[in-house]
Scaffold this active site. Structure first.
Site, short mmCIF file in Angstrom:
data_model
loop_
_atom_site.label_atom_id
_atom_site.label_comp_id
_atom_site.label_asym_id
_atom_site.label_seq_id
_atom_site.Cartn_x
_atom_site.Cartn_y
_atom_site.Cartn_z
N HIS A 32 0.77 -1.32 -0.11
CA HIS A 32 -0.01 0.09 0.03
C HIS A 32 1.16 1.38 -0.10
O HIS A 32 0.61 2.09 -0.83
CB HIS A 32 -0.92 0.00 1.36
CG HIS A 32 -1.97 1.23 1.44
ND1 HIS A 32 -3.27 1.22 1.40
CD2 HIS A 32 -1.60 2.44 1.66
CE1 HIS A 32 -3.52 2.43 1.43
NE2 HIS A 32 -2.77 3.11 1.61
N GLU A 33 1.89 1.44 0.86
CA GLU A 33 2.78 2.48 0.90
C GLU A 33 3.49 2.80 -0.33
O GLU A 33 3.66 3.69 -0.60
CB GLU A 33 3.52 2.41 2.27
CG GLU A 33 2.85 2.34 3.63
CD GLU A 33 1.60 3.20 3.85
OE1 GLU A 33 1.03 3.36 4.59
OE2 GLU A 33 1.69 4.76 3.16
N HIS A 35 1.60 4.12 -2.92
CA HIS A 35 1.65 5.47 -3.02
C HIS A 35 2.75 6.21 -3.70
O HIS A 35 2.47 7.33 -4.60
CB HIS A 35 1.51 6.10 -1.39
CG HIS A 35 0.08 6.03 -0.89
ND1 HIS A 35 -0.99 6.33 -1.27
CD2 HIS A 35 -0.29 5.54 0.32
CE1 HIS A 35 -1.97 6.27 -0.60
NE2 HIS A 35 -1.58 5.75 0.40
N TYR A 80 -4.34 14.03 -3.11
CA TYR A 80 -4.83 13.40 -2.10
C TYR A 80 -5.99 13.88 -1.16
O TYR A 80 -5.98 14.60 -0.25
CB TYR A 80 -3.50 13.18 -1.12
CG TYR A 80 -3.72 12.03 -0.12
CD1 TYR A 80 -3.72 12.14 1.03
CD2 TYR A 80 -3.90 10.66 -0.69
CE1 TYR A 80 -3.96 10.93 1.98
CE2 TYR A 80 -4.09 9.61 0.18
CZ TYR A 80 -4.06 9.89 1.31
OH TYR A 80 -4.07 8.67 2.51
N GLU A 122 -6.11 6.44 -2.48
CA GLU A 122 -6.10 5.23 -1.54
C GLU A 122 -6.67 3.97 -2.15
O GLU A 122 -5.76 2.81 -1.83
CB GLU A 122 -7.29 5.61 -0.60
CG GLU A 122 -6.81 6.45 0.47
CD GLU A 122 -5.65 5.60 1.11
OE1 GLU A 122 -5.84 4.60 1.57
OE2 GLU A 122 -4.07 6.28 1.12
N ASP A 162 -10.39 13.54 7.01
CA ASP A 162 -9.67 12.67 6.28
C ASP A 162 -9.37 13.13 4.72
O ASP A 162 -9.66 12.52 3.86
CB ASP A 162 -10.30 11.29 6.22
CG ASP A 162 -9.51 10.14 5.71
OD1 ASP A 162 -8.18 10.35 5.67
OD2 ASP A 162 -10.23 9.30 5.30
N HIS A 190 -9.83 7.78 2.97
CA HIS A 190 -9.83 6.39 3.49
C HIS A 190 -11.26 5.77 3.78
O HIS A 190 -11.43 4.58 4.17
CB HIS A 190 -9.22 6.48 4.86
CG HIS A 190 -7.53 6.51 4.50
ND1 HIS A 190 -7.14 7.67 5.00
CD2 HIS A 190 -6.95 5.72 4.34
CE1 HIS A 190 -5.85 7.75 4.80
NE2 HIS A 190 -5.70 6.46 4.43
O1 LIG Z 1 -0.87 5.13 3.69
C1 LIG Z 1 -1.88 5.57 4.47
O2 LIG Z 1 -3.30 5.66 3.54
C2 LIG Z 1 -2.28 5.77 5.66
C3 LIG Z 1 -1.25 6.98 6.01
C4 LIG Z 1 -1.72 7.87 7.32
C5 LIG Z 1 -0.91 8.84 7.60
C6 LIG Z 1 -1.07 10.00 6.61
C7 LIG Z 1 -0.30 11.22 7.04
C8 LIG Z 1 0.83 11.26 8.17
C9 LIG Z 1 0.42 10.08 9.16
C10 LIG Z 1 -0.35 8.90 8.87
C11 LIG Z 1 -1.48 4.60 6.55
C12 LIG Z 1 -2.66 3.51 6.30
C13 LIG Z 1 -4.06 3.68 6.84
O3 LIG Z 1 -5.05 3.42 5.88
N1 LIG Z 1 -4.51 4.48 7.78
C14 LIG Z 1 -5.77 4.78 7.88
C15 LIG Z 1 -6.32 4.23 9.08
C16 LIG Z 1 -5.62 4.14 10.21
C17 LIG Z 1 -4.85 3.51 10.62
N2 LIG Z 1 -4.30 3.64 12.14
C18 LIG Z 1 -5.14 4.76 12.51
C19 LIG Z 1 -5.11 5.46 13.67
C20 LIG Z 1 -6.26 6.29 13.87
C21 LIG Z 1 -7.08 6.50 12.74
C22 LIG Z 1 -7.17 5.98 11.70
C23 LIG Z 1 -6.11 5.06 11.49
C24 LIG Z 1 -5.76 6.51 8.47
O4 LIG Z 1 -4.74 6.97 8.66
O5 LIG Z 1 -6.77 6.93 8.33
C25 LIG Z 1 -2.43 2.41 5.06
C26 LIG Z 1 -2.61 0.99 5.40
C27 LIG Z 1 -2.38 0.97 7.06
C28 LIG Z 1 -2.39 2.46 7.57
ZN LIG Z 2 -2.84 5.23 1.80
#
Ligand SMILES: O=C(O)[C@H](CCc1ccccc1)CC1(C(=O)N[C@@H](Cc2c[nH]c3ccccc23)C(=O)O)CCCC1
Ligand SMILES: [Zn+2]
Ligand SMILES: [Ca+2]
Length: 305
Positions: free
Chosen positions: A146-147, A150, A161, A170, A225, A230
């Site tokens: 996934h990362e 990106h 984004y 996403e 978001d 997401h």
């Molecule tokens: O790459 C992405 O899209 C997410 C990147 C999040 C991020 C962005 C900027 C700065 C810090 C963090 C990370 C992932 C993600 O989907 N995060 C979601 C869900 C999530 C993970 N941990 C969390 C903690 C709290 C709330 C939501 C979340 C989000 O950040 O929304 C991708 C795969 C797994 C983690």
């Molecule tokens: Zn992502």
């Protein structure tokens, strides 16, 4: 001087053993993989030592047996980055995320109990999780894919984004996460809620089970978001599920890669994505093919015209 590429052994986040491409220099082993055809680029893994400074310091080991508990996240970040590199090179003839052999850098142990991961424009960064919501996030191949995706998207379609283009951004990362880890329709299941089995962060087959819409009629208009990137990714994710279920992974990944790298643009919306995927399907399999019709049907079913 006895610098040399070496082969190590490591234990991953979930206790599994894996072989690692490492490097020996001046009496120390490094998570530094020089074996890929990256014309100078390497796959390298570092630790932030629970602080926020990036990239941190190289992960090192004295005997090339990376089996300590505090090395598990390092092991998986390094190993899975190599798996994703190989996938893009072997399946799509793409040499790293920039298609010019750019080094792939990962940093683990970011902050303390950090329940997330991200691509910061230059590298991947992984938290260790708090042990309840997440285990160390590099422990899931679909998260690593996934990362890195990106980074591929950034260098190709450049999908902004936010809002629909952001939800597409996403979705592309979730879909290539599936292509790397096609054992299930879940994303992040290997690190999400380590004390609970069978769940994941998101589902391509059933976005609703994790609070995402799967039809355009349920698109969520929000300012949080980045406009729900997401959340609304559930809609293109469901279309991908229908497509893959109908035509199979082999054809789907060709179509998705061609759409992402040839037709999508920074401001593409869901309707533009349908057109891009149909154009890719037409290019590859013909506009009268069952493949083409399956793509059309998938996007019709999620209510995107
Ligand atoms: O790459 C992405 O899209 C997410 C990147 C999040 C991020 C962005 C900027 C700065 C810090 C963090 C990370 C992932 C993600 O989907 N995060 C979601 C869900 C999530 C993970 N941990 C969390 C903690 C709290 C709330 C939501 C979340 C989000 O950040 O929304 C991708 C795969 C797994 C983690
Ligand atoms: Zn992502
Ligand atoms: Ca998965």
């Amino acid at each position: 001087v006895t610098d040399a590429a070496t082969t190590g052994r490591g234990t991953g986040v979930n206790g599994d053993t894996k072989t690692l491409n490492t490097y020996f220099s001046n009496g120390t082993y490094y998570l530094y993989d020089t074996t890929k055809p990256m014309s100078g680029g390497v796959i390298q893994t570092a630790t932030a030592q629970n602080r926020s400074t990036l990239p941190g310091v190289y992960s090192t080991d004295a005997d090339n047996a990376w089996t300590a508990s505090n090395q598990r996240a390092d092991v998986d970040a390094h190993y899975y980055a190599g798996v994703v590199y190989d996938y893009y090179y072997n399946t799509h003839n793409r040499n790293s995320y920039d298609n010019r052999g750019a080094s792939i850098t990962s940093t683990v142990h970011y902050q303390t109990n950090y329940n997330n991961a991200f691509w910061n424009g230059s590298q991947m960064v992984y938290g260790d999780g708090d042990g309840t919501t997440f285990a160390p996030l590099s422990g899931a191949l679909d998260v690593v894919a996934h990362e890195i995706t990106h980074a591929v998207t950034e260098r190709t379609a450049g999908l902004q984004y936010q809002n629909q283009s952001g939800a597409l951004n996403e979705s592309m990362s979730d879909v290539f996460g599936y292509f790397l880890d096609p054992n299930d329709w879940l994303l992040g299941e290997d690190v999400y809620t380590p004390k609970v089995s069978g769940d994941g962060l998101r589902s391509l087959s059933n976005p609703e089970s994790y609070g995402q819409p799967s039809t355009m009629s349920n698109y969520v208009n929000t300012t949080s978001d980045n406009g729900g990137v997401h959340i609304n990714s559930g809609i293109p994710n469901k279309a991908a599920y229908y497509t893959i279920s109908s035509i199979g992974k082999a054809q789907a990944e060709k179509i998705y890669y061609r759409a992402l790298t040839t037709y999508l643009t920074p401001t593409s919306n869901f309707s533009n994505a349908k057109s891009a995927l149909l154009q890719a399907a037409s290019d590859l399999y013909g506009s009268n093919s069952s493949t083409y019709n399956a793509v059309k049907s998938a996007w019709d079913r999620v209510g995107v015209n």
